[in-house]
Design a protein around this motif. Structure first.
Motif, PDB file in Angstrom:
ATOM      1  N   ARG A 208       6.078  -8.129   8.677  1.00  0.00           N
ATOM      2  CA  ARG A 208       4.983  -7.396   8.350  1.00  0.00           C
ATOM      3  C   ARG A 208       5.198  -5.944   8.601  1.00  0.00           C
ATOM      4  NH1 ARG A 208       1.246  -9.392  12.123  1.00  0.00           N
ATOM      5  NH2 ARG A 208       1.944  -7.501  13.808  1.00  0.00           N
TER       6      ARG A 208
ATOM      7  N   ASP B 118      -5.800   5.076  -5.261  1.00  0.00           N
ATOM      8  CA  ASP B 118      -5.225   4.252  -4.520  1.00  0.00           C
ATOM      9  C   ASP B 118      -4.169   2.683  -5.601  1.00  0.00           C
ATOM     10  OD1 ASP B 118      -4.627   4.578  -2.237  1.00  0.00           O
ATOM     11  OD2 ASP B 118      -6.806   3.960  -1.407  1.00  0.00           O
TER      12      ASP B 118
ATOM     13  N   PRO C 201       0.253   4.777   0.058  1.00  0.00           N
ATOM     14  CA  PRO C 201       0.603   6.595   0.461  1.00  0.00           C
ATOM     15  C   PRO C 201       0.669   7.178  -0.554  1.00  0.00           C
ATOM     16  CG  PRO C 201       0.655   5.218   2.057  1.00  0.00           C
ATOM     17  CD  PRO C 201       1.265   4.651   1.132  1.00  0.00           C
TER      18      PRO C 201
ATOM     19  N   TYR D  88       0.653  -1.427   0.522  1.00  0.00           N
ATOM     20  CA  TYR D  88       0.383  -0.261   0.431  1.00  0.00           C
ATOM     21  C   TYR D  88       1.063   1.339  -0.050  1.00  0.00           C
ATOM     22  CZ  TYR D  88      -3.050   3.507   1.882  1.00  0.00           C
ATOM     23  OH  TYR D  88      -3.246   5.012   1.686  1.00  0.00           O
TER      24      TYR D  88
ATOM     25  N   SER E 134      -3.801  -3.115  11.780  1.00  0.00           N
ATOM     26  CA  SER E 134      -4.755  -2.471  11.343  1.00  0.00           C
ATOM     27  C   SER E 134      -4.757  -2.209   9.981  1.00  0.00           C
ATOM     28  CB  SER E 134      -5.300  -1.477  12.582  1.00  0.00           C
ATOM     29  OG  SER E 134      -4.722  -0.633  12.687  1.00  0.00           O
ATOM     30  N   GLU E 135      -2.964  -1.169   9.787  1.00  0.00           N
ATOM     31  CA  GLU E 135      -2.217  -0.435   9.273  1.00  0.00           C
ATOM     32  C   GLU E 135      -1.055  -0.133   8.628  1.00  0.00           C
ATOM     33  OE1 GLU E 135      -1.936   3.467  10.546  1.00  0.00           O
ATOM     34  OE2 GLU E 135      -4.473   3.876  10.907  1.00  0.00           O
ATOM     35  N   THR E 136      -1.086  -1.860   7.501  1.00  0.00           N
ATOM     36  CA  THR E 136      -0.313  -2.562   7.188  1.00  0.00           C
ATOM     37  C   THR E 136      -0.039  -1.898   5.818  1.00  0.00           C
ATOM     38  OG1 THR E 136      -0.715  -4.441   8.269  1.00  0.00           O
ATOM     39  CG2 THR E 136       0.926  -4.517   6.297  1.00  0.00           C
ATOM     40  N   LEU E 137       0.963  -1.662   5.313  1.00  0.00           N
ATOM     41  CA  LEU E 137       1.439  -1.665   4.775  1.00  0.00           C
ATOM     42  C   LEU E 137       2.197  -2.501   3.456  1.00  0.00           C
ATOM     43  CD1 LEU E 137       3.896   1.795   5.007  1.00  0.00           C
ATOM     44  CD2 LEU E 137       1.050   1.921   4.996  1.00  0.00           C
TER      45      LEU E 137
ATOM     46  N   GLY F  29       4.298  -1.874   9.457  1.00  0.00           N
ATOM     47  CA  GLY F  29       3.277  -1.607   9.869  1.00  0.00           C
ATOM     48  C   GLY F  29       2.479  -2.479  10.559  1.00  0.00           C
ATOM     49  N   SER F  30       1.392  -1.563  11.336  1.00  0.00           N
ATOM     50  CA  SER F  30       0.981  -2.607  12.374  1.00  0.00           C
ATOM     51  C   SER F  30       0.012  -3.314  11.249  1.00  0.00           C
ATOM     52  CB  SER F  30      -0.144  -1.083  12.806  1.00  0.00           C
ATOM     53  OG  SER F  30      -1.049  -0.390  12.438  1.00  0.00           O
TER      54      SER F  30
ATOM     55  N   LEU G 106       8.244   3.160  12.000  1.00  0.00           N
ATOM     56  CA  LEU G 106       7.206   2.635  10.923  1.00  0.00           C
ATOM     57  C   LEU G 106       7.322   0.876  12.078  1.00  0.00           C
ATOM     58  CD1 LEU G 106       4.216   2.800   9.456  1.00  0.00           C
ATOM     59  CD2 LEU G 106       5.790   1.150   7.917  1.00  0.00           C
TER      60      LEU G 106
END
Length: 303
Positions: free
Chosen positions: A220, A142, A128, A126, A225-228, A222-223, A176
């Protein structure tokens, strides 16, 4: 193209993807109707009013392919609204068609001064910074890549250390969280099969393994819930390395005094070898004595 088509376009534009001229992305359809009413000073259903709406729609069509970075969406809105204000100011000075073309030219000049959004970098993640705003759809879009990156094969010997890197080719926020996981003996991307190994924050995004084991290592970025991105490394672990095997063979040749070896034995090695041979001789002597002393008598032979 009649005035009825323009009216229908203005009404349906907010709900139909693919029919948005860029001017219609900012403001409800009634705003354009009021604008043309102020410019033409005619009734809402008069021919001049409909001609104004039609001219706006046609002038907007070349802007449909325009895309800007998501961070510049507000700047694009300001550019469009400034052009419309220019039209209003020119209504008493120049013909509407002339003012409209000048307004469109102003839009293009300002668009050329905007920075392009970074391109999407395949094959995964992902991104941004690469999100764009499309004039054709009036939507943010996106990169169409999955979060899971393809599994990378890593070949390693069981006696050597290896360092894996959880980095990606696109920009990511600092500090991150990075989580490392392991699925033993299998090649997989099923997160339910992994056990967490280590979690860190920011730099360095790497993991060093001293005793690699067959299986899949995942990280992984990122977290949850907000994985890149999620990266996967399949460890193909083989026996000892060639260097290690050659080292062992050299030691064996030195101990056994093979003719291929010209490396002289160190005094410490010779002493240890002598002690070992002496101990083995003593053991053999004790075994032989025990056998002679405790040897059972042979059974009588049949006549």
């Amino acid at each position: 193209m009649g005035w009825w088509w323009v009216s229908l376009l203005l009404v349906l534009a907010p709900w139909l993807p693919g029919v948005h001229p860029c001017l219609l992305c900012f403001g409800p359809p009634m705003q354009w109707t009021r604008l043309c009413h102020d410019i033409t000073r005619t009734s809402l259903k008069g021919p001049q009013q409909q001609h104004c709406l039609e001219a706006l729609a046609e002038a907007s069509v070349p802007l449909a392919p325009v895309t800007v970075g998501s961070s510049q969406r507000e700047t694009l809105r300001e550019i469009i609204m400034d052009a419309l204000h220019f039209l209003e100011k020119q209504k008493e000075i120049k013909p509407f068609e002339v003012s409209l073309q000048e307004a469109i030219n102003i839009i293009w000049v300002k668009l050329s001064q905007l920075e392009e959004a970074p391109a999407c970098i395949p094959p995964c993640g992902y991104q941004p910074a690469a999100r764009i705003f499309q004039c054709a759809t009036c939507r943010l879009v996106d990169c169409q890549f999955p979060l899971d990156c393809p599994v990378q094969d890593v070949w390693v010997h069981e006696d050597e250390a290896i360092t894996l890197h959880c980095d990606v080719p696109f920009a990511v926020p600092p500090d991150l969280p990075i989580t490392w996981m392991f699925a033993k003996d299998i090649r997989t991307q099923d997160l339910a099969l992994f056990e967490e190994l280590q979690e860190s924050l920011g730099e360095p995004p790497s993991l060093t393994l001293q005793d690699p084991t067959l299986g899949t290592i995942a990280c992984r970025l990122g977290s949850p819930s907000e994985t890149l991105a999620r990266k996967y490394f399949y460890l193909n672990v083989s026996g000892r390395s060639v260097e290690a095997e050659q080292g062992l063979q050299a030691q064996f040749r030195a101990v056994l005094r093979w003719p291929h070896s010209r490396t002289p034995l160190q005094p410490t090695v010779s002493l240890e070898l002598g002690l070992a041979l002496g101990f083995m001789g003593l053991v053999l002597l004790l075994v032989a004595s025990w056998w002679c002393f405790w040897k059972p008598p042979e059974p009588p032979r049949p006549l």
